[in-house]
Design a protein around this motif. Structure first.
Motif, PDB file in Angstrom:
ATOM      1  N   HIS A 342       0.837  -1.211   0.000  1.00  0.00           N
ATOM      2  CA  HIS A 342       0.000   0.000   0.000  1.00  0.00           C
ATOM      3  C   HIS A 342       0.865   1.252   0.000  1.00  0.00           C
ATOM      4  O   HIS A 342       0.647   2.178  -0.801  1.00  0.00           O
ATOM      5  CB  HIS A 342      -0.917  -0.019   1.223  1.00  0.00           C
ATOM      6  N   GLN A 343       1.870   1.280   0.868  1.00  0.00           N
ATOM      7  CA  GLN A 343       2.751   2.440   0.927  1.00  0.00           C
ATOM      8  C   GLN A 343       3.504   2.627  -0.386  1.00  0.00           C
ATOM      9  O   GLN A 343       3.633   3.746  -0.894  1.00  0.00           O
ATOM     10  CB  GLN A 343       3.749   2.285   2.077  1.00  0.00           C
ATOM     11  N   GLN A 346       1.307   4.071  -3.076  1.00  0.00           N
ATOM     12  CA  GLN A 346       0.994   5.469  -2.812  1.00  0.00           C
ATOM     13  C   GLN A 346       2.140   6.378  -3.240  1.00  0.00           C
ATOM     14  O   GLN A 346       1.929   7.448  -3.798  1.00  0.00           O
ATOM     15  CB  GLN A 346       0.713   5.669  -1.311  1.00  0.00           C
ATOM     16  N   VAL A 347       3.366   5.937  -3.004  1.00  0.00           N
ATOM     17  CA  VAL A 347       4.535   6.779  -3.270  1.00  0.00           C
ATOM     18  C   VAL A 347       4.994   6.672  -4.720  1.00  0.00           C
ATOM     19  O   VAL A 347       5.255   7.683  -5.377  1.00  0.00           O
ATOM     20  CB  VAL A 347       5.696   6.406  -2.320  1.00  0.00           C
ATOM     21  N   HIS A 348       5.078   5.435  -5.230  1.00  0.00           N
ATOM     22  CA  HIS A 348       5.738   5.233  -6.515  1.00  0.00           C
ATOM     23  C   HIS A 348       4.776   5.203  -7.698  1.00  0.00           C
ATOM     24  O   HIS A 348       5.178   5.506  -8.816  1.00  0.00           O
ATOM     25  CB  HIS A 348       6.554   3.940  -6.482  1.00  0.00           C
ATOM     26  N   ARG A 349       3.536   4.818  -7.456  1.00  0.00           N
ATOM     27  CA  ARG A 349       2.587   4.768  -8.554  1.00  0.00           C
ATOM     28  C   ARG A 349       1.521   5.844  -8.434  1.00  0.00           C
ATOM     29  O   ARG A 349       0.809   6.120  -9.392  1.00  0.00           O
ATOM     30  CB  ARG A 349       1.913   3.391  -8.594  1.00  0.00           C
ATOM     31  N   LYS A 350       1.421   6.400  -7.211  1.00  0.00           N
ATOM     32  CA  LYS A 350       0.362   7.370  -6.932  1.00  0.00           C
ATOM     33  C   LYS A 350      -0.986   6.823  -7.394  1.00  0.00           C
ATOM     34  O   LYS A 350      -1.809   7.530  -7.972  1.00  0.00           O
ATOM     35  CB  LYS A 350       0.665   8.721  -7.575  1.00  0.00           C
ATOM     36  N   ASP A 351      -1.169   5.523  -7.112  1.00  0.00           N
ATOM     37  CA  ASP A 351      -2.370   4.812  -7.526  1.00  0.00           C
ATOM     38  C   ASP A 351      -3.238   4.587  -6.288  1.00  0.00           C
ATOM     39  O   ASP A 351      -3.156   3.560  -5.628  1.00  0.00           O
ATOM     40  CB  ASP A 351      -1.986   3.476  -8.172  1.00  0.00           C
ATOM     41  N   ALA A 352      -4.038   5.570  -5.978  1.00  0.00           N
ATOM     42  CA  ALA A 352      -4.808   5.514  -4.737  1.00  0.00           C
ATOM     43  C   ALA A 352      -5.771   4.336  -4.720  1.00  0.00           C
ATOM     44  O   ALA A 352      -6.012   3.729  -3.684  1.00  0.00           O
ATOM     45  CB  ALA A 352      -5.564   6.820  -4.537  1.00  0.00           C
ATOM     46  N   GLY A 355      -3.770   1.056  -4.082  1.00  0.00           N
ATOM     47  CA  GLY A 355      -3.182   1.156  -2.756  1.00  0.00           C
ATOM     48  C   GLY A 355      -4.204   0.938  -1.669  1.00  0.00           C
ATOM     49  O   GLY A 355      -3.966   0.230  -0.687  1.00  0.00           O
TER      50      GLY A 355
END
Length: 443
Positions: A342-343, A346-352, A355
């Protein structure tokens, strides 16, 4: 979904898991190099009491690591673990003394070259370094990584997991003819990456990365389930050539052993966090998707997100509740990995969207584990030790572990077949999951 977790991990009055952990610690004999707690049987003459394995066994580090989880909670999140009637300083001093007494014998494992499980074994010393800054603990941890690296063979691009494998159906003994790698090994790569950065030794991280890539190629199936064991041919001209694949602890060679799948989730997620190599993020998602789908289709009548011990054994053995045999440890290991995934997304794909899906799955695993596996028959409690001003004790109870319904090894041909019990690493990953949620400010 957060409400049950909040009641367990965020109580302002008490921390059930913390008190259970301390009760288990105080119930054991003086720690030594001889034995460490491993499992708690549900029935028989030793029901409810931790049974130990030799200190050379791969699980010896989890009990001390569980104590350090409690120490971290008391130091960083005192609202979650601050017993009444004593000062925080006195409580932490008592807890640190327990941590140190149980972890001291682990230093002797740093030079072992006969085990690939040093990441598990030495985890408590890393935690000691991170929480207290004790340089000796870091030195031992780095030494353990160097010892683990001696098991790497560039001919196969992997670290040897086992020197031999024995059961009632086979004997694999000759390391000159066999090179055994198991899916569990992925969670020992974290040791190499961590030590590589602290020791500035790129060789250690390169070995870990190559091993992880070999595991993807040889132990992840096309449908994203995992084999347990692969035997690689170190004499072949083709690097990573496979002799055969099998299970040692699962239902069958072609089944998906739940804890093996969970090791893959956590291990690939940890590896991605160090390397930021998209191959490992993709692998983490694929094995996670398989795990979640298996939970969604579980035949269990309640608490489906406590995984079956093996996803292929839907109609096999039952637990003490009359439901299909579960493995709480597999669920909590996977939950830790899903939080890391999940983290990462959120950081690398910005795929909410994705995630959140993995976060929701992790939380549901925790919720169902609490509902089905948390021991409620004899809740532990803090009390002041008689004749002292600021020393606590936790009275003995009827169940030494925190969780029930774990399964160490239910393979029909195992030399020791045992399941539906408390298990030291189920408790560790349960406690660590709570600490992860606190670090992420989710509770």
């Amino acid at each position: 979904m957060f409400s049950i977790l909040t009641r367990l991990f965020n109580s302002t009055h008490r921390d059930a898991a913390g008190e259970e952990g301390l009760r288990a610690a105080s119930s054991q004999n003086t720690p030594s190099l001889d034995t460490y707690p491993e499992y708690v049987p549900t029935t028989g003459p030793n029901a409810g009491k931790y049974q130990s394995k030799p200190a050379a066994f791969w699980t010896c580090g989890f009990f001390p690591a569980s104590l350090y989880c409690l120490l971290e909670r008391s130091m960083r999140f005192p609202r979650q673990l601050a017993p009444p009637s004593v000062t925080p300083e006195a409580f932490q001093a008592q807890l640190l003394a327990l941590c140190r007494s149980w972890s001291e014998p682990l230093h002797a494992n740093a030079t072992r070259t006969n085990s690939h499980d040093l990441g598990f074994i030495m985890r408590a010393l890393r935690m000691d370094w991170e929480l207290t800054g004790e340089p000796r603990s870091l030195r031992s941890y780095i030494t353990a990584a160097e010892s683990l690296a001696t098991r790497y063979d560039e001919r196969v691009g992997a670290i040897r997991s086992w020197d031999q494998a024995l059961s009632h159906s086979y004997e694999i003994r000759n390391p000159e003819e066999n090179f055994l790698v198991i899916i569990d090994s992925m969670c020992n790569m974290d040791l190499l990456f961590y030590a590589a950065h602290h020791a500035r030794d790129h060789r250690l991280s390169a070995i870990a990365t190559e091993h992880a890539k070999t595991v993807i190629r040889t132990l992840v199936r096309p449908d994203n389930s995992t084999w347990h064991v692969v035997n690689l041919d170190q004499k072949s001209k083709t690097k990573g050539s496979i002799k055969f694949r099998m299970t040692h602890q699962g239902y069958s060679d072609d089944s998906s052993w739940a804890r093996g799948q969970a090791w893959a989730i956590l291990g690939f997620a940890q590896t991605f966090s160090w390397t930021e190599d998209e191959e490992f993020l993709d692998a983490t998602q694929r094995v996670s998707d398989y795990f979640i789908a298996a939970l969604d289709s579980s035949p269990a009548t309640t608490h489906r997100y406590v995984p079956l011990w093996d996803f292929a054994d839907a109609d096999g053995d039952q637990d003490s509740e009359g439901q299909p045999l579960r493995d709480a440890s597999a669920g909590m290991i996977a939950a830790n990995g899903l939080l890391l995934l999940h983290q990462a997304l959120q950081v690398h794909r910005k795929d909410a969207g994705y995630g959140t899906r993995y976060l929701d799955a992790a939380l549901r695993i925790a919720r169902d584990t609490i509902g089905y596996c948390l021991d409620r028959s004899d809740v532990a409690r803090f009390e002041k030790r008689p004749g002292t001003k600021e020393e606590l004790q936790v009275p003995p109870g009827s169940w030494d572990a925190i969780l029930r319904h774990a399964t160490a090894n239910n393979n029909r041909n195992a030399l020791m077949r045992y399941g539906d019990h408390g298990l030291v690493y189920a408790d560790y990953y349960f406690l660590e999951f709570g600490n992860m949620l606190l670090r992420m400010n989710l509770i």
